[in-house]
Scaffold this motif. Structure first.
Motif, short mmCIF file in Angstrom:
data_model
loop_
_atom_site.label_atom_id
_atom_site.label_comp_id
_atom_site.label_asym_id
_atom_site.label_seq_id
_atom_site.Cartn_x
_atom_site.Cartn_y
_atom_site.Cartn_z
N MET A 84 31.21 -13.59 12.05
CA MET A 84 29.94 -13.14 11.49
C MET A 84 29.78 -13.59 10.05
SD MET A 84 27.31 -11.63 12.58
CE MET A 84 25.81 -10.92 11.93
N ARG A 85 30.86 -13.74 9.34
CA ARG A 85 30.78 -14.13 7.93
C ARG A 85 30.16 -15.51 7.77
NH1 ARG A 85 33.56 -10.63 4.61
NH2 ARG A 85 34.94 -9.17 5.68
N SER A 86 30.38 -16.39 8.74
CA SER A 86 29.78 -17.72 8.65
C SER A 86 28.27 -17.64 8.79
CB SER A 86 30.37 -18.65 9.72
OG SER A 86 30.09 -18.15 11.01
N TYR A 87 27.79 -16.76 9.68
CA TYR A 87 26.34 -16.57 9.82
C TYR A 87 25.76 -15.98 8.53
CZ TYR A 87 26.71 -17.40 14.84
OH TYR A 87 26.93 -17.96 16.06
N ILE A 88 26.50 -15.06 7.93
CA ILE A 88 26.04 -14.45 6.68
C ILE A 88 25.92 -15.50 5.59
CG2 ILE A 88 26.70 -12.86 4.83
CD1 ILE A 88 27.90 -11.04 6.95
N ALA A 89 26.92 -16.37 5.48
CA ALA A 89 26.91 -17.40 4.43
C ALA A 89 25.74 -18.35 4.61
CB ALA A 89 28.23 -18.16 4.44
N VAL A 90 25.51 -18.80 5.85
CA VAL A 90 24.41 -19.72 6.12
C VAL A 90 23.07 -19.05 5.85
CG1 VAL A 90 23.23 -21.04 7.91
CG2 VAL A 90 25.73 -21.08 7.78
N ALA A 91 22.94 -17.80 6.31
CA ALA A 91 21.68 -17.07 6.11
C ALA A 91 21.42 -16.82 4.63
CB ALA A 91 21.73 -15.74 6.86
N ARG A 92 22.47 -16.51 3.88
CA ARG A 92 22.31 -16.27 2.44
C ARG A 92 21.81 -17.53 1.73
NH1 ARG A 92 27.39 -15.33 1.16
NH2 ARG A 92 27.69 -17.48 0.54
N GLU A 93 22.38 -18.68 2.07
CA GLU A 93 21.96 -19.93 1.43
C GLU A 93 20.51 -20.26 1.80
OE1 GLU A 93 23.69 -21.66 -0.82
OE2 GLU A 93 25.18 -20.06 -0.68
N LYS A 94 20.16 -20.06 3.05
CA LYS A 94 18.80 -20.35 3.51
C LYS A 94 17.79 -19.43 2.81
CE LYS A 94 15.98 -20.30 7.73
NZ LYS A 94 15.33 -21.60 7.52
N LEU A 95 18.13 -18.15 2.76
CA LEU A 95 17.24 -17.19 2.10
C LEU A 95 17.13 -17.48 0.61
CD1 LEU A 95 15.51 -14.68 2.28
CD2 LEU A 95 17.59 -13.29 2.14
N SER A 96 18.23 -17.87 0.00
CA SER A 96 18.22 -18.20 -1.42
C SER A 96 17.29 -19.38 -1.71
CB SER A 96 19.65 -18.53 -1.89
OG SER A 96 19.66 -18.88 -3.26
N GLN A 97 17.32 -20.37 -0.84
CA GLN A 97 16.44 -21.53 -1.02
C GLN A 97 14.97 -21.13 -0.90
OE1 GLN A 97 17.71 -24.46 1.82
NE2 GLN A 97 19.72 -24.74 0.86
N GLU A 98 14.67 -20.24 0.02
CA GLU A 98 13.28 -19.81 0.21
C GLU A 98 12.80 -18.96 -0.97
OE1 GLU A 98 12.16 -18.13 3.88
OE2 GLU A 98 13.14 -19.66 5.11
N LEU A 99 13.68 -18.12 -1.48
CA LEU A 99 13.28 -17.25 -2.59
C LEU A 99 13.16 -18.01 -3.90
CD1 LEU A 99 15.52 -14.12 -1.81
CD2 LEU A 99 13.03 -14.28 -1.57
N GLY A 100 13.96 -19.05 -4.05
CA GLY A 100 13.91 -19.85 -5.27
C GLY A 100 14.56 -19.15 -6.45
N HIS A 101 14.13 -19.51 -7.65
CA HIS A 101 14.71 -18.95 -8.87
C HIS A 101 14.03 -17.64 -9.24
CE1 HIS A 101 16.02 -23.14 -9.08
NE2 HIS A 101 16.97 -22.74 -9.90
#
Length: 201
Positions: free
Chosen positions: A181-198
């Protein structure tokens, strides 16, 4: 925590960090404070929670064989080794209980090596703070959701991204939300971070 005590803690932390040449914005400090709060809750649950004092958590993740003979073999092995597993489990719990005061007090201290996020994004906050706490997946996802609220003022959920990428993940029992599950969390976090931006520091 009251507004006054929160403000006082922030000012004290800023002074200490300033002497080390570290500049954290208020929202970044709030994120660090949120992570430490979750860490304290995890430490209390590990030290005083009775749900796994006698029943090893690893057995909850055991995959039983579909073959009846193999399943009987698994049951026999567990029955024979259970006294040793439980004894080891109790020793580990007692060690955590003895270490609890020290580990708990450490969550109120500003660790050496703490630095401001190099990138003003959700991923940047994770990279800057993650080595100072160790949260199980459920607690970590809740923590990140609060980070998003603190940094962006948005009601977005990391869990939604994980469910989107892995349909049915929300039905998994809590103990199963571990290494894979941690791998899904890491991928989702990066994807969400890109969408949210700075975020605004």
């Amino acid at each position: 925590m009251s507004v006054n005590s929160d403000q006082q803690e922030y000012q004290t932390a800023v002074k200490k960090l300033g002497k080390r040449g570290v500049l954290l914005s208020r929202s970044e400090f709030v994120c660090f404070h949120i992570a430490r709060r979750y860490q304290r809750n995890v430490l209390k649950r590990e030290a005083f929670g009775l749900e796994h004092w006698f029943w090893p958590a690893a057995l909850d993740q055991l995959h039983w064989s579909a073959s009846m003979p193999r399943r009987l073999g698994q049951g026999l092995i567990i029955a024979v080794s259970l006294p040793f597993i439980v004894s080891w489990q109790l020793l580990g719990r007692l060690a955590r209980l003895l270490a609890f005061p020290f580990r708990y007090l450490r969550t109120y201290m500003i660790p050496r090596g703490l630095a401001a996020p190099g990138e003003k994004t959700l991923a940047g906050v994770h990279n800057a703070f993650a080595r100072f706490f160790d949260l199980p997946p459920d607690a970590y996802m809740d923590c990140v959701d609060e980070w998003i609220q603190a940094l962006y003022g948005l009601d977005r959920s990391l869990r939604d991204y994980i469910v989107t990428m892995n349909r049915g993940a929300e039905q998994l029992p809590a103990p199963a939300l571990s290494p894979s599950m941690r791998s899904y969390i890491a991928v989702a976090r990066e994807k969400l971070s890109q969408e949210l931006g700075h975020y605004r520091a």
